[in-house]
Design a protein around this motif. Structure first.
Motif, short mmCIF file in Angstrom:
data_model
loop_
_atom_site.label_atom_id
_atom_site.label_comp_id
_atom_site.label_asym_id
_atom_site.label_seq_id
_atom_site.Cartn_x
_atom_site.Cartn_y
_atom_site.Cartn_z
N LYS A 1 -42.99 -51.33 -12.96
CA LYS A 1 -42.68 -52.76 -12.81
C LYS A 1 -43.41 -53.59 -13.85
CE LYS A 1 -41.49 -52.47 -7.95
NZ LYS A 1 -42.07 -52.47 -6.61
N LEU A 2 -44.67 -53.27 -14.08
CA LEU A 2 -45.43 -54.03 -15.06
C LEU A 2 -44.81 -53.91 -16.46
CD1 LEU A 2 -47.88 -55.69 -15.96
CD2 LEU A 2 -49.18 -53.56 -16.12
N PHE A 3 -44.36 -52.70 -16.79
CA PHE A 3 -43.75 -52.49 -18.11
C PHE A 3 -42.28 -52.90 -18.13
CE2 PHE A 3 -46.92 -50.32 -20.72
CZ PHE A 3 -47.85 -49.93 -19.79
N GLN A 4 -41.75 -53.29 -16.98
CA GLN A 4 -40.36 -53.70 -16.85
C GLN A 4 -39.40 -52.59 -17.29
OE1 GLN A 4 -39.64 -58.03 -17.13
NE2 GLN A 4 -41.35 -58.09 -18.58
N THR A 5 -39.60 -51.42 -16.69
CA THR A 5 -38.65 -50.34 -16.92
C THR A 5 -38.12 -49.83 -15.59
OG1 THR A 5 -38.29 -48.10 -17.79
CG2 THR A 5 -40.55 -48.65 -17.15
N THR A 6 -36.78 -49.77 -15.50
CA THR A 6 -36.17 -49.21 -14.29
C THR A 6 -35.48 -47.89 -14.61
OG1 THR A 6 -34.17 -50.49 -14.74
CG2 THR A 6 -35.77 -51.48 -13.22
N ASP A 7 -35.51 -47.50 -15.87
CA ASP A 7 -34.90 -46.23 -16.28
C ASP A 7 -35.70 -45.08 -15.66
OD1 ASP A 7 -34.00 -43.95 -17.53
OD2 ASP A 7 -33.84 -44.88 -19.50
N PRO A 8 -35.07 -44.29 -14.80
CA PRO A 8 -35.85 -43.21 -14.16
C PRO A 8 -36.38 -42.19 -15.15
CG PRO A 8 -33.50 -43.10 -13.53
CD PRO A 8 -33.68 -44.34 -14.35
N ALA A 9 -35.82 -42.16 -16.35
CA ALA A 9 -36.32 -41.21 -17.36
C ALA A 9 -37.63 -41.67 -17.99
CB ALA A 9 -35.27 -41.00 -18.45
N SER A 10 -38.00 -42.93 -17.80
CA SER A 10 -39.29 -43.40 -18.33
C SER A 10 -40.41 -42.69 -17.59
CB SER A 10 -39.44 -44.91 -18.12
OG SER A 10 -38.45 -45.60 -18.84
N GLN A 11 -41.47 -42.39 -18.31
CA GLN A 11 -42.56 -41.60 -17.72
C GLN A 11 -43.91 -42.30 -17.90
OE1 GLN A 11 -42.39 -38.69 -15.81
NE2 GLN A 11 -44.49 -39.38 -15.47
N LEU B 1 -38.24 -56.58 -33.92
CA LEU B 1 -38.68 -55.37 -34.63
C LEU B 1 -37.93 -54.15 -34.11
CD1 LEU B 1 -40.66 -53.70 -36.41
CD2 LEU B 1 -42.18 -53.63 -34.43
N SER B 2 -37.88 -54.04 -32.78
CA SER B 2 -37.23 -52.89 -32.18
C SER B 2 -35.73 -52.89 -32.50
CB SER B 2 -37.46 -52.90 -30.66
OG SER B 2 -36.90 -51.76 -30.08
N ASP C 1 -37.44 -51.56 -21.28
CA ASP C 1 -36.04 -51.09 -21.36
C ASP C 1 -35.21 -51.99 -22.27
OD1 ASP C 1 -36.73 -49.13 -19.58
OD2 ASP C 1 -35.53 -49.89 -17.91
N ALA C 2 -35.27 -53.29 -21.99
CA ALA C 2 -34.38 -54.22 -22.71
C ALA C 2 -34.64 -54.20 -24.21
CB ALA C 2 -34.56 -55.63 -22.17
N ILE D 1 -53.66 -45.65 -20.06
CA ILE D 1 -52.44 -45.95 -19.30
C ILE D 1 -51.29 -46.03 -20.28
CG2 ILE D 1 -51.31 -47.73 -17.89
CD1 ILE D 1 -54.21 -48.56 -17.01
N SER D 2 -50.19 -45.35 -20.00
CA SER D 2 -49.09 -45.40 -20.97
C SER D 2 -47.74 -45.22 -20.30
CB SER D 2 -49.29 -44.33 -22.05
OG SER D 2 -49.58 -43.08 -21.46
N MET D 3 -46.71 -45.62 -21.04
CA MET D 3 -45.32 -45.47 -20.58
C MET D 3 -44.52 -44.95 -21.74
SD MET D 3 -43.28 -46.02 -17.93
CE MET D 3 -44.17 -47.19 -16.91
N PHE D 4 -43.73 -43.92 -21.49
CA PHE D 4 -42.87 -43.37 -22.54
C PHE D 4 -41.42 -43.35 -22.06
CE2 PHE D 4 -47.09 -41.79 -23.50
CZ PHE D 4 -47.18 -42.11 -24.85
N SER D 5 -40.52 -43.56 -23.00
CA SER D 5 -39.09 -43.61 -22.67
C SER D 5 -38.54 -42.21 -22.47
CB SER D 5 -38.32 -44.29 -23.80
OG SER D 5 -38.35 -43.45 -24.95
#
Lengths: 462, 462
Positions: free
Chosen positions: A128-138, A233-234, A262-263, A285-289
């Protein structure tokens, strides 16, 4: 919603109701340590990492004491910390009481039901903090400094000999480049002059010259207070070099600058606990797609680190999030409890409000700094971070003299860290409770101290 | 001796005496959080890693509140933790209150004078715990799990292609071997049957067959409770293969088994905070000999990790120990404060007493286990650890049934972890306050719970 058990009075009787023998403390005073974030420990399921799949849940929740729901609040929290100078460096920041109390949680097994649930919720909250709802995000939460996040990227997503483009904004992008080189990456640094960031045309040109496995960007370079822009940039990278992974060093940005994982199509964001997230240092702490995790799975060579290996940690993180006990290396239950408390507080409100709150405080600070006639290292308002301000000292004023004066006034700022300008500036961190809890008055005191301190050193506004 | 400032009443007035403005908390209740281990924060020197050499000390100690010395004691400490099941797994262990309270220390800069002094003292105290007076010995305290110690060895002391002999005692020696392989070592595993360790003649034979850069030994293999003997082992290695570094995995042995670093000629001992040292998980703690540090300096290739690089950390550790602020990656002030408290408690008595206390408790436990008609995984009394006991379950009794029964009785044991026997045994950890503070009664309750639990499952003593 955060559920807080009313353990302070119930705990001994609840213990008996659970059929447990309370420890022999007949005259025990009301429990004092870390009551806020604690759940009465439930009956533990079997305590082994191998036992996950074979065992039924042994937690009979009908036996647990009833829990009365209430929200965590920070309103009274600063009351119970001893008086101390207010820490306004770009991390560690001042911490909320409830978070600090979670740090002194009683000892529990790293594979106990209670801790596994807490760790699992923590990982889910990070989405939620990183704003990702993609279940593949880790998400990953590892014991370590924020720096360990660089190893996680360098040892897992990049193979020796692969090309990485590092956007150079200061001390911390240099560090990321060093780390990547240690693991064998061929690093190209696209460096901007101190206080600025590489421009999109420069980046587009660099991307057109070589095929890069990844591009790294330091969202806020803590050495300069320069904010990099991620959305455009992205979009550029996705357009001109669609196979390139977009990796963000978010150590001084996560939880104070907007990150729409995600966006914006980001592939990795690494950060640390002690900055805007507001949890003591000690967690990477990290998040990967999904795309980054796929790149990891498709490596031709094994990961080039052991403790920082995604091969070792990915199943563990997935098991914890599924509320299954799992073991590779012992996590820190106390730090994870504290992170859980910090994230619960953050997510009690929309994250957009949090980002706006940091921007509003930053605008005020930057206006005050300007009114004092001081210049920022990041001169361009569009390139100024919202969780810190790097301030050039006036001619003749030494940081070595000013900082101790500020400290005597109860405000701790940081000195410079960028080699080219190290003695010429100071850093003012404004993240977390210091900006979001106006009753503390931290920012006003800091600005006043800065003004008074400069005056004491003979500085007069131009 | 541990000095404890009497801050609870003095803090606000002392703050004023220091010329600092206390935070605006006019009706603040007496400070509650973490009073025991805290020093009133001194005036901070300039807050930058680069500023070390250039600045005079700005801490005017004459202004600090007077400190009344008293020894830390654990006698009343258990009173202020909420009732919870007693954690008797082979780590994390039960923690003393003062240690837990240090975990909630207010936020402070990682380069502040107060924290730097605490970190420096912590490193110096580790020398005493490891019994090394050789100034060339180098302690490290890093944020990370105990596992990070393996990376520290593998990425710094061994170069790709070098030979390492791993003495195989179970799950944890296998892990060390895996880690060494990740960094390119050629690993030879000399494996002993489950519940035993390789013999000296076997080791001598192995050493004679190849030139090994290092030999690793798991002092206590937490998967089996097997204790390795270090003194004669080290003498053998020094005799037959004098250039081979002797590396000890002391995760489950440091602070409960005797380790005489200098006298035995050890080159490296890696451990973690959450076992017999009695500090929450999150710190990798290690000691390396001058010989090991020389081997590191003489590498032909750079270290093969970044966060776990001795090149990055050695100067930082040396600066901290010299009480100079220094920065590579942000350490965890709270965990280091807690480690400082734990080590202060440990060193308040001769370490020999501590080892003897663990042995005495272990002897009692093993006698009780024997009296119940149960066998240990480590069958030979000379090979039995003193901080844990791995107990074979009687025929027909399942760990999956017994452990939840013990938990309901308020005692948490661990399940098996060694693959070959995972469902056949349980593990009982007995380290730290649970064995050294007899007023807790932890061990008696645990033994009673075990006896009752087995009886409830139909087991009768033979």
């Amino acid at each position: 919603m955060v559920l807080i058990p009313e353990v302070s009075k119930l705990s001994r009787s609840a213990f008996r109701r659970l059929g447990m023998t309370p420890p022999k403390t007949p005259d025990a005073p009301p429990a004092r340590l870390s009551l806020i974030s604690r759940h009465l420990a439930p009956v533990y399921p079997i305590n082994t990492p191998y036992a996950v799949e074979r065992l039924p849940s042994t937690v009979d929740t009908s036996l647990l004491p009833r829990i009365r729901a209430r929200h965590l609040t920070t309103t009274t929290s600063k009351m119970s910390q001893p008086a101390h100078p207010t820490l306004l460096i770009p991390g560690p920041i001042e911490f909320d009481d409830a978070v600090l109390q979670s740090m002194s949680h009683f000892s529990e097994s790293h594979v106990s039901a209670g801790f596994v649930a807490t760790f699992g919720e923590t990982l889910s909250m990070l989405r939620k903090l990183f704003q990702t709802t993609d279940p593949a995000s880790q998400p990953f939460v590892l014991s370590g400094s924020g720096t360990l996040g660089w190893d996680l990227v360098a040892a897992n997503l990049i193979e020796a000999g692969e090309e990485v483009l590092v956007l150079g904004t200061g001390y911390f992008s240099d560090g990321f480049a060093d780390c990547l080189r240690v693991y064998g990456a061929n690093v190209t640094e696209l460096k901007a002059p101190v206080g600025t960031k590489p421009t999109l045309p420069e980046i587009e040109k660099a991307l057109s010259e070589k095929k890069y496995k990844a591009i790294t960007v330091t969202h806020v370079d803590t050495s300069t207070g320069v904010l990099s822009e991620l959305k455009n940039l992205s979009a550029l990278v996705h357009k001109v070099s669609p196979d390139t992974l977009i990796i963000v060093d978010g150590v001084c940005s996560v939880a104070c600058e907007e990150i729409d994982f995600d966006a914006w199509g980001l592939d990795g964001v690494v950060t640390a606990s002690q900055k805007a997230i507001g949890c003591p240092a000690g967690l990477s702490i990290s998040m990967f797609s999904g795309r980054a995790m796929k790149a990891f799975e498709n490596r031709k060579t094994p990961p080039s680190a052991y403790f920082a290996s995604m091969k070792n940690w990915t199943p563990i993180m997935q098991n914890y999030e599924a509320k299954k006990p799992s073991y590779f290396a012992t996590p820190s239950p106390q730090l994870v409890r504290a992170l859980h408390t910090a994230l619960s507080q953050i997510l009690a409100k929309p994250v957009a409000e949090r980002f706006a709150g940091h921007k509003a405080a930053s605008d005020k600070i930057k206006a005050a700094v300007g009114a004092l006639g001081l210049k920022q290292v990041a001169a361009n308002p569009d390139e100024q971070a919202h969780g810190m301000t790097a301030i050039y000292l006036p001619e003749g004023v030494k940081g070595a003299e000013l900082l101790p004066i500020l400290a005597k006034k109860g405000v701790v700022f940081a000195g410079g860290i960028h080699k080219e300008i190290v003695t010429k500036y100071i850093r003012f961190g404004h993240m977390g409770v210091s900006v979001l809890d106006p009753t503390r008055g931290d920012i006003e005191r800091a600005v006043k101290a800065l003004e008074e301190g400069l005056a004491e050193l003979g500085y007069t506004k131009p």
